[in-house]
Design an enzyme around this catalytic site. Sequence first.
Site, PDB file in Angstrom:
ATOM      1  N   THR A 186       0.703  -1.217   0.064  1.00  0.00           N
ATOM      2  CA  THR A 186       0.063   0.010   0.204  1.00  0.00           C
ATOM      3  C   THR A 186       0.864   1.442  -0.218  1.00  0.00           C
ATOM      4  OG1 THR A 186      -1.909  -1.081   1.240  1.00  0.00           O
ATOM      5  CG2 THR A 186      -1.658   1.015   1.535  1.00  0.00           C
ATOM      6  N   THR A 219       0.117   0.791   6.494  1.00  0.00           N
ATOM      7  CA  THR A 219       0.169  -0.361   5.517  1.00  0.00           C
ATOM      8  C   THR A 219       0.575  -1.617   6.104  1.00  0.00           C
ATOM      9  OG1 THR A 219       1.685  -1.297   3.520  1.00  0.00           O
ATOM     10  CG2 THR A 219       2.758   0.332   5.165  1.00  0.00           C
ATOM     11  N   GLY A 220       0.148  -2.699   5.706  1.00  0.00           N
ATOM     12  CA  GLY A 220       0.018  -3.919   6.337  1.00  0.00           C
ATOM     13  C   GLY A 220      -0.992  -4.916   6.366  1.00  0.00           C
ATOM     14  N   GLY A 238      -9.890  -3.926   2.493  1.00  0.00           N
ATOM     15  CA  GLY A 238      -8.887  -4.010   3.491  1.00  0.00           C
ATOM     16  C   GLY A 238      -8.909  -2.522   4.181  1.00  0.00           C
TER      17      GLY A 238
HETATM   18  N1  ASP Z   1      -3.080  -2.743   3.999  1.00  0.00           N
HETATM   19  C1  ASP Z   1      -3.544  -3.357   2.736  1.00  0.00           C
HETATM   20  C2  ASP Z   1      -4.613  -3.845   2.556  1.00  0.00           C
HETATM   21  O1  ASP Z   1      -4.892  -4.729   3.531  1.00  0.00           O
HETATM   22  C3  ASP Z   1      -2.295  -4.187   2.081  1.00  0.00           C
HETATM   23  C4  ASP Z   1      -0.955  -3.475   2.203  1.00  0.00           C
HETATM   24  O2  ASP Z   1      -0.632  -2.542   3.090  1.00  0.00           O
HETATM   25  O3  ASP Z   1      -0.148  -3.653   1.292  1.00  0.00           O
HETATM   26  O4  ASP Z   1      -5.151  -3.987   1.637  1.00  0.00           O
END
Ligand code: ASP
Length: 327
Positions: free
Chosen positions: A194, A245-246, A224
């Site tokens: 993200t 992000t996560g 998400g």
């Molecule tokens: N947080 C994002 C999601 O769960 C994924 C990411 O951070 O890459 O969609």
Amino acid sequence: MNATPVIAIHGGAGTIVRHAMNAEAEARYHAALTDILSAAQRVLADGGSALDAVTEAVRLLEDCPLFNAGHGAVFTAAGTHELDASVMDGATLEAGAISCVTRVKNPVLAARRVLDVSDHVMFTGPGAEAFAAAQGLEFVDPSYFYTEARHQQWLNARGTSGTMLDHDAMTKFAFSNDPRDPIDPIDPDRKFGTVGAVALDANGHLAAATSTGGITNKQAGRVGDAPLIGAGCYANDATCAVSTTGTGEMFIRMLAAYDVSAQMEYRGASLEDASNDVVMMKLPRIEGRGGLVAVDAKGNVVLPFNTEGMYRGFARVGEAPVTAIYR
Ligand code: ASP
């Protein structure tokens, strides 16, 4: 006197592939982060708002194929791309978000239009696309979001158990010699891709924006944290602006972005204490992996993560951008 305007960005977090740590790959990421920080820094230096700076930073991150948002987004289990984005203005607490769009070139611009002109906060799927079309935003053929790296990553994920975080799922691809393919020094089988930005402007206002393709091999329709106000994005001039992000599911359950703000508001925590509590203590308790970038009205910037690396950087007006990947 107001603090010096500042922008901070992230482009995903994850595990470092030691043998993929080569100077060329790292230089590509540092250069992309530096260029994007410089552009957003100019917005702030010209007196632009924090809202405009974060929108521009995330638009540029979406256009860059190195990151999992816009062009370069990950694949769903159905082999498609479903994009989510959000933006929030700390001065007014106005917010805009869209999810599950498949043809809007820059999801963050659609989220921004929701904030600017709609009475609603969030649109999803076909309704979100109809809104974006009515706003005159640019549409692309879904093939625009295709990159060979993400395709390989998806094929890898399909061959294993289930979903994968973006940079996590790119591991095997990290060693590609094809110059068209992004080389990813963070283990793509353990990375989140993200993108996001937070900013403080010359008037003391804060803003945050987040955009993503989600996680590789996610089920169609899965949403998400990125487009959810309070989970993946939050801004309030009284406290801070946060973009995460996560592992989105855990960030949703933890209301991660809002929790940083709430800890500052309710228990008088500093930005650093509140962010560390969320990223290093609370999220790991439910196996939440990832990180965030945040800024407060005093111009403090934090970029904590509980993975081995996170693409990140910040730039104060008048100073050179600072970028980093690893701890
Ligand atoms: N947080 C994002 C999601 O769960 C994924 C990411 O951070 O890459 O969609």
